[in-house]
Design a protein around this motif. Structure first.
Motif, PDB file in Angstrom:
ATOM      1  N   THR A 250       0.814  -1.234   0.000  1.00 18.78           N
ATOM      2  CA  THR A 250       0.000   0.000   0.000  1.00 18.78           C
ATOM      3  C   THR A 250       0.837   1.269   0.000  1.00 18.78           C
ATOM      4  O   THR A 250       0.275   2.370  -0.153  1.00 18.78           O
ATOM      5  CB  THR A 250      -0.913   0.015   1.228  1.00 18.78           C
ATOM      6  OG1 THR A 250      -0.106  -0.052   2.417  1.00 18.78           O
ATOM      7  CG2 THR A 250      -1.878  -1.168   1.208  1.00 18.78           C
ATOM      8  N   LEU A 251       2.139   1.168   0.183  1.00 21.75           N
ATOM      9  CA  LEU A 251       2.947   2.355   0.452  1.00 21.75           C
ATOM     10  C   LEU A 251       2.940   3.352  -0.700  1.00 21.75           C
ATOM     11  O   LEU A 251       2.801   4.561  -0.478  1.00 21.75           O
ATOM     12  CB  LEU A 251       4.390   1.953   0.785  1.00 21.75           C
ATOM     13  CG  LEU A 251       5.318   3.105   1.169  1.00 21.75           C
ATOM     14  CD1 LEU A 251       4.838   3.792   2.442  1.00 21.75           C
ATOM     15  CD2 LEU A 251       6.750   2.592   1.353  1.00 21.75           C
ATOM     16  N   ALA A 252       3.097   2.899  -1.928  1.00 21.64           N
ATOM     17  CA  ALA A 252       3.166   3.824  -3.065  1.00 21.64           C
ATOM     18  C   ALA A 252       1.866   4.600  -3.220  1.00 21.64           C
ATOM     19  O   ALA A 252       1.875   5.839  -3.352  1.00 21.64           O
ATOM     20  CB  ALA A 252       3.493   3.064  -4.348  1.00 21.64           C
ATOM     21  N   ASP A 253       0.744   3.900  -3.199  1.00 23.72           N
ATOM     22  CA  ASP A 253      -0.548   4.566  -3.414  1.00 23.72           C
ATOM     23  C   ASP A 253      -0.883   5.537  -2.295  1.00 23.72           C
ATOM     24  O   ASP A 253      -1.329   6.667  -2.536  1.00 23.72           O
ATOM     25  CB  ASP A 253      -1.659   3.536  -3.563  1.00 23.72           C
ATOM     26  CG  ASP A 253      -1.602   2.778  -4.882  1.00 23.72           C
ATOM     27  OD1 ASP A 253      -0.914   3.256  -5.807  1.00 23.72           O
ATOM     28  OD2 ASP A 253      -2.230   1.706  -4.973  1.00 23.72           O
ATOM     29  N   GLU A 254      -0.675   5.117  -1.043  1.00 19.87           N
ATOM     30  CA  GLU A 254      -1.050   5.986   0.060  1.00 19.87           C
ATOM     31  C   GLU A 254      -0.135   7.205   0.149  1.00 19.87           C
ATOM     32  O   GLU A 254      -0.581   8.304   0.510  1.00 19.87           O
ATOM     33  CB  GLU A 254      -1.059   5.213   1.378  1.00 19.87           C
ATOM     34  CG  GLU A 254       0.295   4.729   1.838  1.00 19.87           C
ATOM     35  CD  GLU A 254       0.222   3.785   3.035  1.00 19.87           C
ATOM     36  OE1 GLU A 254      -0.888   3.294   3.321  1.00 19.87           O
ATOM     37  OE2 GLU A 254       1.267   3.531   3.667  1.00 19.87           O
ATOM     38  N   THR A 255       1.138   7.035  -0.210  1.00 20.42           N
ATOM     39  CA  THR A 255       2.052   8.172  -0.193  1.00 20.42           C
ATOM     40  C   THR A 255       1.739   9.134  -1.337  1.00 20.42           C
ATOM     41  O   THR A 255       1.778  10.362  -1.159  1.00 20.42           O
ATOM     42  CB  THR A 255       3.506   7.691  -0.289  1.00 20.42           C
ATOM     43  OG1 THR A 255       3.779   6.795   0.798  1.00 20.42           O
ATOM     44  CG2 THR A 255       4.472   8.856  -0.218  1.00 20.42           C
ATOM     45  N   GLU A 256       1.421   8.598  -2.486  1.00 17.65           N
ATOM     46  CA  GLU A 256       1.060   9.441  -3.624  1.00 17.65           C
ATOM     47  C   GLU A 256      -0.163  10.300  -3.299  1.00 17.65           C
ATOM     48  O   GLU A 256      -0.257  11.460  -3.730  1.00 17.65           O
ATOM     49  CB  GLU A 256       0.793   8.560  -4.840  1.00 17.65           C
ATOM     50  CG  GLU A 256       0.875   9.277  -6.168  1.00 17.65           C
ATOM     51  CD  GLU A 256       0.942   8.298  -7.316  1.00 17.65           C
ATOM     52  OE1 GLU A 256       1.799   8.476  -8.200  1.00 17.65           O
ATOM     53  OE2 GLU A 256       0.134   7.339  -7.332  1.00 17.65           O
ATOM     54  N   ALA A 257      -1.084   9.749  -2.518  1.00 12.47           N
ATOM     55  CA  ALA A 257      -2.308  10.476  -2.187  1.00 12.47           C
ATOM     56  C   ALA A 257      -2.052  11.663  -1.264  1.00 12.47           C
ATOM     57  O   ALA A 257      -2.723  12.699  -1.379  1.00 12.47           O
ATOM     58  CB  ALA A 257      -3.316   9.520  -1.544  1.00 12.47           C
ATOM     59  N   ILE A 258      -1.077  11.548  -0.366  1.00 12.52           N
ATOM     60  CA  ILE A 258      -0.864  12.628   0.609  1.00 12.52           C
ATOM     61  C   ILE A 258       0.306  13.546   0.251  1.00 12.52           C
ATOM     62  O   ILE A 258       0.474  14.601   0.867  1.00 12.52           O
ATOM     63  CB  ILE A 258      -0.643  12.054   2.035  1.00 12.52           C
ATOM     64  CG1 ILE A 258       0.578  11.147   2.109  1.00 12.52           C
ATOM     65  CG2 ILE A 258      -1.890  11.289   2.485  1.00 12.52           C
ATOM     66  CD1 ILE A 258       1.922  11.818   2.316  1.00 12.52           C
TER      67      ILE A 258
END
Length: 283
Positions: A250-258
């Protein structure tokens, strides 16, 4: 060995690096089985924000200081939560007196079954780090060349964990040494998570490093970058990134979002920005 992180602890680059680190550790902690953290360039563990070094530069005020004063969105607040939890743990509450480096974040978020090998080449800093963890049986402190540590400590007995490589970039050829470290870690601990910090000064050198790292053959490899003003030229560091091999899914998607909100929070001018690069993905 002249670099001393005490002048820079808690700056914008530490916010990104340590928030990512804390999220990885939180993910590893979801399983009951113990894991090992190997930190090749560990520093002293804790940094006094009232010390002369921190007061002289004041860099922490534009990093952790801004985050602590902000009212983030629920998404950013959730993303920062493990790191903020470590901050509270080492400070014994909400007052910000000391800033935790990677070792202190790792041990604050760890459990009794987890193990740590922290390495620091600088003799004085290694002694300080050793004294900090003298009573913690989970921790071993080494004082060899950090790149030797990456080779010597892998694979860990636990067969799960995180390798942190965060060199001072004092000498020429650091990106080449980092590329070799990525390949060494892949050969010795293919299933483990690897996190490497790097400055963004020479964009061409960064791109060459990322291409070389991708050649190690990790099935999943991402880079998270942020700059508070346009990189390039002289002056203080403008940008930095972390390369993560075998990241939590999940790290890439959640970081991209914030990342846009975090970038606005830490920006120094209109040249600020950030990106998440997916250098290798399963399938």
């Amino acid at each position: 060995m002249n670099y001393r992180h005490a002048f820079h602890a808690g700056n914008f680059a530490d916010v990104l690096k340590h928030a990512v680190l804390a999220r990885i550790l939180a993910y590893l902690g979801r399983k009951d089985a113990g894991y090992r953290v190997i930190d090749s360039h560990a520093g002293i563990g804790l940094y006094d924000l009232a010390a002369d070094e921190a007061l002289r530069t004041g860099e922490w005020r534009g990093g952790v200081g801004r985050v602590r004063a902000a009212r983030p969105s629920p998404a950013l607040g959730d993303w920062l939560a493990p790191w903020l939890s470590a901050l509270r743990a080492v400070n014994g509450g909400d007052d910000l007196l000391v800033y935790p480096g990677s070792p202190a974040i790792a041990t604050a978020l760890g459990r009794l079954q987890d193990r740590y090998h922290f390495n620091e080449l600088h003799p004085q800093d290694a002694a300080t780090l050793t004294a900090l963890y003298a009573g913690d049986r989970r921790v071993r402190v080494g004082s060899e060349d950090g790149y030797v540590t990456v080779r010597a400590q892998l694979p860990p007995r636990e067969r799960r964990g995180l390798v942190i490589v965060d060199p001072p970039f004092e000498e020429a050829g650091e990106f080449d040494r980092l590329t070799r470290a990525v390949h060494d870690a892949r050969k010795r601990f293919a299933t483990g998570c690897l996190m490497i910090w790097y400055p963004i000064k020479d964009v061409a050198a960064v791109d060459a490093f990322l291409a070389g790292a991708a050649g190690a053959g990790y099935p999943r490899l991402i880079a998270i970058e942020q700059w508070v003003r346009q990189p390039g030229g002289d002056g203080p560091l403008a940008g930095a990134g972390v390369l993560v091999a075998n990241p939590p899914f999940t790290l890439a998607d959640e970081t991209e979002a914030i990342l846009p909100e975090l970038t606005r929070l830490l920006a120094e001018d209109d040249g600020a920005g950030g990106r998440v690069l997916r250098l290798a993905e399963d399938g």
